[in-house]
Motif scaffolding. Sequence first.
Motif, PDB file in Angstrom:
ATOM      1  N   HIS A  17      -0.465  -6.590  19.740  1.00 44.65           N
ATOM      2  CA  HIS A  17      -1.296  -6.218  18.589  1.00 44.65           C
ATOM      3  C   HIS A  17      -0.437  -5.591  17.499  1.00 44.65           C
ATOM      4  N   GLY A  18       0.628  -4.919  17.926  1.00 46.29           N
ATOM      5  CA  GLY A  18       1.443  -4.131  16.990  1.00 46.29           C
ATOM      6  C   GLY A  18       2.040  -4.921  15.839  1.00 46.29           C
ATOM      7  N   SER A  19       2.427  -6.162  16.064  1.00 47.71           N
ATOM      8  CA  SER A  19       3.128  -6.879  14.990  1.00 47.71           C
ATOM      9  C   SER A  19       2.220  -7.187  13.802  1.00 47.71           C
ATOM     10  N   PHE A  20       1.113  -7.882  14.070  1.00 47.96           N
ATOM     11  CA  PHE A  20       0.268  -8.315  12.947  1.00 47.96           C
ATOM     12  C   PHE A  20      -1.219  -8.075  13.188  1.00 47.96           C
ATOM     13  N   ASN A  77       1.313  -5.490   1.916  1.00 43.43           N
ATOM     14  CA  ASN A  77       2.014  -5.023   3.124  1.00 43.43           C
ATOM     15  C   ASN A  77       2.877  -3.794   2.791  1.00 43.43           C
ATOM     16  N   PRO A  78       3.386  -3.110   3.803  1.00 41.29           N
ATOM     17  CA  PRO A  78       4.211  -1.916   3.547  1.00 41.29           C
ATOM     18  C   PRO A  78       5.535  -2.224   2.847  1.00 41.29           C
ATOM     19  N   THR A  79       6.094  -3.397   3.076  1.00 39.44           N
ATOM     20  CA  THR A  79       7.348  -3.731   2.393  1.00 39.44           C
ATOM     21  C   THR A  79       7.126  -3.730   0.888  1.00 39.44           C
ATOM     22  N   PHE A  80       6.024  -4.318   0.465  1.00 36.74           N
ATOM     23  CA  PHE A  80       5.660  -4.340  -0.957  1.00 36.74           C
ATOM     24  C   PHE A  80       5.542  -2.900  -1.467  1.00 36.74           C
ATOM     25  N   GLU A 103      13.989   3.137  12.129  1.00 38.52           N
ATOM     26  CA  GLU A 103      13.110   2.560  11.101  1.00 38.52           C
ATOM     27  C   GLU A 103      12.992   1.041  11.239  1.00 38.52           C
ATOM     28  N   TYR A 104      11.981   0.514  10.567  1.00 38.63           N
ATOM     29  CA  TYR A 104      11.684  -0.919  10.602  1.00 38.63           C
ATOM     30  C   TYR A 104      12.742  -1.700   9.811  1.00 38.63           C
ATOM     31  N   GLY A 105      13.154  -2.849  10.342  1.00 38.43           N
ATOM     32  CA  GLY A 105      14.258  -3.619   9.758  1.00 38.43           C
ATOM     33  C   GLY A 105      14.064  -3.979   8.287  1.00 38.43           C
ATOM     34  N   ALA A 106      12.830  -4.321   7.899  1.00 36.44           N
ATOM     35  CA  ALA A 106      12.589  -4.696   6.499  1.00 36.44           C
ATOM     36  C   ALA A 106      12.794  -3.491   5.581  1.00 36.44           C
ATOM     37  N   MET A 107      12.498  -2.312   6.106  1.00 31.81           N
ATOM     38  CA  MET A 107      12.678  -1.087   5.302  1.00 31.81           C
ATOM     39  C   MET A 107      14.166  -0.758   5.172  1.00 31.81           C
ATOM     40  N   ASP A 108      14.884  -0.870   6.267  1.00 31.00           N
ATOM     41  CA  ASP A 108      16.343  -0.651   6.196  1.00 31.00           C
ATOM     42  C   ASP A 108      16.945  -1.585   5.146  1.00 31.00           C
ATOM     43  N   HIS A 156       6.163   6.918  10.589  1.00 28.47           N
ATOM     44  CA  HIS A 156       5.246   7.821  11.303  1.00 28.47           C
ATOM     45  C   HIS A 156       5.144   7.377  12.767  1.00 28.47           C
ATOM     46  N   ILE A 157       5.076   6.049  12.949  1.00 24.53           N
ATOM     47  CA  ILE A 157       5.208   5.469  14.302  1.00 24.53           C
ATOM     48  C   ILE A 157       6.266   4.378  14.172  1.00 24.53           C
ATOM     49  N   SER A 158       7.261   4.423  15.051  1.00 28.47           N
ATOM     50  CA  SER A 158       8.359   3.462  14.909  1.00 28.47           C
ATOM     51  C   SER A 158       7.974   2.112  15.492  1.00 28.47           C
ATOM     52  N   SER A 159       8.712   1.098  15.086  1.00 26.24           N
ATOM     53  CA  SER A 159       8.386  -0.263  15.498  1.00 26.24           C
ATOM     54  C   SER A 159       8.988  -0.594  16.867  1.00 26.24           C
ATOM     55  N   SER A 160      10.316  -0.690  16.931  1.00 28.83           N
ATOM     56  CA  SER A 160      10.939  -1.131  18.189  1.00 28.83           C
ATOM     57  C   SER A 160      10.764  -0.109  19.302  1.00 28.83           C
ATOM     58  N   VAL A 183       6.643   8.228   3.431  1.00 33.13           N
ATOM     59  CA  VAL A 183       6.325   7.965   4.832  1.00 33.13           C
ATOM     60  C   VAL A 183       5.853   6.528   5.014  1.00 33.13           C
ATOM     61  N   ASP A 184       6.449   5.863   5.999  1.00 27.01           N
ATOM     62  CA  ASP A 184       6.039   4.511   6.386  1.00 27.01           C
ATOM     63  C   ASP A 184       5.092   4.643   7.579  1.00 27.01           C
ATOM     64  N   GLY A 185       3.798   4.631   7.268  1.00 26.06           N
ATOM     65  CA  GLY A 185       2.796   4.770   8.330  1.00 26.06           C
ATOM     66  C   GLY A 185       2.149   3.440   8.660  1.00 26.06           C
ATOM     67  N   ALA A 186       2.954   2.379   8.676  1.00 23.54           N
ATOM     68  CA  ALA A 186       2.409   1.028   8.905  1.00 23.54           C
ATOM     69  C   ALA A 186       1.475   0.983  10.114  1.00 23.54           C
ATOM     70  N   HIS A 187       1.852   1.696  11.181  1.00 28.77           N
ATOM     71  CA  HIS A 187       1.082   1.609  12.439  1.00 28.77           C
ATOM     72  C   HIS A 187      -0.008   2.661  12.571  1.00 28.77           C
ATOM     73  N   VAL A 188      -0.228   3.469  11.541  1.00 29.53           N
ATOM     74  CA  VAL A 188      -1.032   4.672  11.764  1.00 29.53           C
ATOM     75  C   VAL A 188      -2.541   4.523  11.564  1.00 29.53           C
TER      76      VAL A 188
HETATM   77  C1  LIG Z   1       7.366   0.910  10.986  1.00 29.93           C
HETATM   78  C2  LIG Z   1       6.894  -0.361  10.350  1.00 29.93           C
HETATM   79  N1  LIG Z   1       6.925  -0.494   9.016  1.00 29.93           N
HETATM   80  C3  LIG Z   1       6.482  -1.611   8.407  1.00 29.93           C
HETATM   81  C4  LIG Z   1       5.984  -2.662   9.139  1.00 29.93           C
HETATM   82  C5  LIG Z   1       5.460  -3.903   8.503  1.00 29.93           C
HETATM   83  O1  LIG Z   1       5.920  -4.175   7.279  1.00 29.93           O
HETATM   84  P1  LIG Z   1       5.636  -5.605   6.590  1.00 29.93           P
HETATM   85  O2  LIG Z   1       4.278  -6.043   7.003  1.00 29.93           O
HETATM   86  O3  LIG Z   1       5.724  -5.294   5.167  1.00 29.93           O
HETATM   87  O4  LIG Z   1       6.689  -6.535   7.074  1.00 29.93           O
HETATM   88  C6  LIG Z   1       5.944  -2.575  10.513  1.00 29.93           C
HETATM   89  C7  LIG Z   1       5.439  -3.728  11.285  1.00 29.93           C
HETATM   90  O5  LIG Z   1       5.495  -3.863  12.442  1.00 29.93           O
HETATM   91  C8  LIG Z   1       6.419  -1.409  11.130  1.00 29.93           C
HETATM   92  O6  LIG Z   1       6.411  -1.306  12.456  1.00 29.93           O
END
Ligand SMILES: Cc1ncc(COP(=O)(O)O)c(C=O)c1O
Length: 386
Positions: A17-20, A77-80, A103-108, A156-160, A183-188
């Motif tokens: 569920h976490g990804s999308f 999305n959060p990247t935007f 942190e999330y790869g797209a944010m790095d 706020h909640i990490s991805s990997s 704050v990146d609260g994508a999962h919150v």
């Molecule tokens: C911490 C974190 N930030 C951002 C995202 C998603 O970002 P985007 O939908 O913009 O790729 C995720 C998605 O799993 C995430 O775990």
Amino acid sequence: MSKSQFLLDKNITFLNHGSFGACPKPIFDEFQRFQLELENDPVHFIQKKLPVYLKEAKKPLAKFIGCEMEDFFFTPNPTFAINTVMRSLNLQKDDEILTTNHEYGAMDRTWNFFCKKTGAKYIRQEIKLPIVSKEQIIEEFWKGYTSKTKVVFLNHISSSTALIFPVKEICDKAQELGLITIVDGAHVPGHIDLNITELNPDFYTGTLHKWMLAPKGSSFLYVKAAFQNDIDPLVVSWGYESLFPSESQFLDYQEYQGTQDVSQYLCTPKVIEFLETNNWEQISDDCKKIVRDNYQRFCDLVNTKPICPITDVFLGQMASIPIKTSKPMELKELLYTKYNIQIPVMPLNGSVYIRYSINAYNSQEDLEVLYQAIAAIINTTDLIEV
Ligand SMILES: Cc1ncc(COP(=O)(O)O)c(C=O)c1O
């Protein structure tokens, strides 16, 4: 709640569920209802109805995330959202953005891009695993602070690693130090408690399409009032030098960025009604218990150790099992193609994690399927070292 209320393929054990996220049928129906209404009279819809519907969507969301409806706008999305903030930050060469190595790869990548352009530095402070306490995270985080630190960026909640971070404590201290907090609260939202006003960051992004169960492409960016005039739109459109300015230049700039179908945003009242009528807090608590009850057992199976204390301080509806493999992509593929299990296997900082998510449509049985599959892979292949 049964899986048949969702649109998910019944033949797949869906533990990601976490990804999308995943969208329940009544919410998806509402999404399509808006799309049909748009197509029925596109001009009237976009010019007249859309501004009204957007307000109707923002009102309950403001209450849900704990802020004023004038202080945020929808983003796909959060990247935007983070790109919007990043482009408007007036940092100089050698200024530092302090963050973690979780942190999330797209944010790095977003910050790396920014640093290449500006000469600023992105400091990925190491937060060591296993986590032993909140205090440990806070202490290690601030070791990265220098006189050049200008911004704190934190998930706020990490991805990997699927860990809940002590964002409130870090934001409070950052404010004392006069730093900008993002704050990146994508999962919150819809996953753990969120009250943006109490948390008091300068910028906060979250998704609706993960744990709030909205259709894909629904997120938001909160901007504290003091920063609103400084934030450029990522895409400049009619809201800039608006012919019909509203009371908020900030929202004029951000809320219309060319012709788009934003039906996913407009479903928000239905999304929140769905969560409330289905007593989602209780469902979420039950899922979190399943996550915690299984974590040690999975670590034992692959002969690794939990990466944090097994409590709700660090774990929500996801947990990441450290796993020893040199072929993470092959392992993920095998789990999907041979065992019909959808689950991410993610490398980070030289380790690999297999992350299970539990939501209303999952049960203990799904984790038994995963357990048996991993046991079989250990016995029949060399993909996992134990
Ligand atoms: C911490 C974190 N930030 C951002 C995202 C998603 O970002 P985007 O939908 O913009 O790729 C995720 C998605 O799993 C995430 O775990």
